[in-house]
Design a protein around this motif. Structure first.
Motif, short mmCIF file in Angstrom:
data_model
loop_
_atom_site.label_atom_id
_atom_site.label_comp_id
_atom_site.label_asym_id
_atom_site.label_seq_id
_atom_site.Cartn_x
_atom_site.Cartn_y
_atom_site.Cartn_z
N ARG A 245 6.72 10.26 1.23
CA ARG A 245 6.87 9.52 -0.02
C ARG A 245 5.73 8.51 -0.22
NH1 ARG A 245 11.38 7.85 1.30
NH2 ARG A 245 10.85 5.74 1.95
N ILE A 246 5.42 7.76 0.83
CA ILE A 246 4.41 6.70 0.73
C ILE A 246 3.01 7.30 0.59
CG2 ILE A 246 3.35 4.73 1.92
CD1 ILE A 246 6.18 4.32 3.23
N SER A 247 2.71 8.34 1.36
CA SER A 247 1.38 8.94 1.25
C SER A 247 1.17 9.53 -0.15
CB SER A 247 1.15 9.98 2.34
OG SER A 247 2.10 11.02 2.28
N LYS A 248 2.21 10.13 -0.71
CA LYS A 248 2.12 10.66 -2.08
C LYS A 248 1.88 9.52 -3.06
CE LYS A 248 4.60 13.36 -5.53
NZ LYS A 248 5.84 14.05 -5.88
N PHE A 249 2.61 8.43 -2.90
CA PHE A 249 2.45 7.26 -3.77
C PHE A 249 1.03 6.71 -3.71
CE2 PHE A 249 2.57 2.59 -4.22
CZ PHE A 249 3.13 2.47 -5.47
N LEU A 250 0.45 6.71 -2.51
CA LEU A 250 -0.90 6.18 -2.32
C LEU A 250 -1.98 7.21 -2.65
CD1 LEU A 250 -0.38 4.23 1.03
CD2 LEU A 250 -0.55 3.26 -1.29
N GLY A 251 -1.57 8.44 -2.93
CA GLY A 251 -2.53 9.49 -3.25
C GLY A 251 -3.33 9.93 -2.03
N MET A 252 -2.68 9.90 -0.87
CA MET A 252 -3.34 10.27 0.38
C MET A 252 -2.65 11.48 0.99
SD MET A 252 -3.57 6.49 2.15
CE MET A 252 -4.82 6.84 3.37
N LYS A 253 -3.37 12.21 1.78
CA LYS A 253 -2.74 13.26 2.58
C LYS A 253 -1.94 12.57 3.67
CE LYS A 253 -6.13 16.72 1.61
NZ LYS A 253 -6.48 18.04 1.92
N GLU A 254 -0.84 13.20 4.09
CA GLU A 254 0.03 12.59 5.11
C GLU A 254 -0.75 12.27 6.38
OE1 GLU A 254 3.84 14.55 5.69
OE2 GLU A 254 3.84 15.12 3.56
N GLY A 255 -1.58 13.21 6.84
CA GLY A 255 -2.36 12.99 8.05
C GLY A 255 -3.32 11.81 7.92
N THR A 256 -3.94 11.68 6.77
CA THR A 256 -4.86 10.57 6.53
C THR A 256 -4.10 9.25 6.51
OG1 THR A 256 -6.29 12.04 5.25
CG2 THR A 256 -6.63 9.66 4.96
N PHE A 257 -2.95 9.25 5.84
CA PHE A 257 -2.10 8.05 5.81
C PHE A 257 -1.72 7.63 7.22
CE2 PHE A 257 2.29 6.41 5.97
CZ PHE A 257 2.10 5.20 5.31
N ASP B 158 -3.17 8.42 10.12
CA ASP B 158 -4.35 7.98 10.88
C ASP B 158 -4.82 6.59 10.46
OD1 ASP B 158 -4.36 10.40 12.24
OD2 ASP B 158 -5.97 11.27 11.02
N THR B 159 -4.68 6.29 9.18
CA THR B 159 -5.17 5.02 8.64
C THR B 159 -4.23 3.86 8.96
OG1 THR B 159 -6.21 6.21 6.81
CG2 THR B 159 -5.90 3.84 6.52
N TYR B 160 -2.93 4.08 8.89
CA TYR B 160 -1.98 2.97 8.95
C TYR B 160 -1.02 2.97 10.13
CZ TYR B 160 -3.40 2.08 4.13
OH TYR B 160 -4.12 1.80 3.01
N LEU B 161 -0.77 4.11 10.76
CA LEU B 161 0.34 4.20 11.71
C LEU B 161 -0.12 4.50 13.14
CD1 LEU B 161 2.86 6.30 9.58
CD2 LEU B 161 2.55 3.81 9.62
N ARG B 162 0.78 4.21 14.07
CA ARG B 162 0.62 4.55 15.48
C ARG B 162 2.01 4.88 16.01
NH1 ARG B 162 2.75 0.61 18.71
NH2 ARG B 162 2.99 -1.43 17.76
N LEU B 163 2.05 5.56 17.14
CA LEU B 163 3.33 5.82 17.82
C LEU B 163 3.61 4.67 18.77
CD1 LEU B 163 3.18 9.62 18.70
CD2 LEU B 163 4.86 8.49 17.26
#
Length: 163
Positions: free
Chosen positions: A72-84, A86-91
């Motif tokens: 949902r958030i990656s779509k809102f930001l106009g980003m691919k899920e993988g890019t989102f 890599d850019t914002y998240l970590r495990l």
């Protein structure tokens, strides 16, 4: 903010031991009807607290980003899920996706959320002061008592009702 909430964070730190013991007591009793007070205490707390004055949660902790949140958030930001991701998240150590750093990268200067309409489910449910999770997860509630004035407020009022 309500007068009883003045210096709430200092009071919360001072009362951490008491809060931990109180939450353990509730956990041992399996709530025993205490949860029926939570919705009203939640409403009372948020009639006195403006999250935009604090944003302690967004400044210090991260929600979990579950697959539907990421989509949902990656779509809102106009980003691919993988890019989102890599850019914002970590495990984290629990294998949950969380923000790479705090404060949250979506927290704006005025303490508003840049993705509020599509924010993670954890953000929408935080601080769990109106649900049984408040009692069921005593360690999280205990930790949140020094992060969120609503958690401190509900704990303080609940102690007066139960004890």
């Amino acid at each position: 903010m309500d007068k009883s909430l003045e210096n709430w964070q200092e009071k919360a730190v001072e009362q951490q031991k008491q809060h931990k013991q109180f939450l353990a007591k509730l956990q041992n009793r399996k709530g025993k009807g205490v949860e029926k007070h939570l919705p009203a205490l939640h409403e009372e707390a948020f009639s006195k607290i403006d999250c935009l004055e604090c944003a302690g949660c967004c400044k210090t902790i991260s929600p979990r980003f579950k697959p539907p949140d990421i989509k949902r958030i990656s779509k809102f930001l106009g980003m691919k899920e993988g890019t989102f991701m890599d850019t914002y998240l970590r495990l984290d150590s629990d294998a949950d996706y969380v923000v790479q750093f705090t404060p949250c990268p979506f927290l704006e200067a005025d303490n508003k959320c840049g993705i509020y309409d599509v924010r993670p489910g954890d953000c929408g449910n935080y601080p769990y002061t109106d649900s049984y999770d408040f009692i069921k997860r005593p360690n999280i509630t205990y930790e949140n008592s020094v992060i969120c004035p609503a958690v401190y407020y509900v704990l303080d009022r609940l102690k007066k009702i139960v004890q």
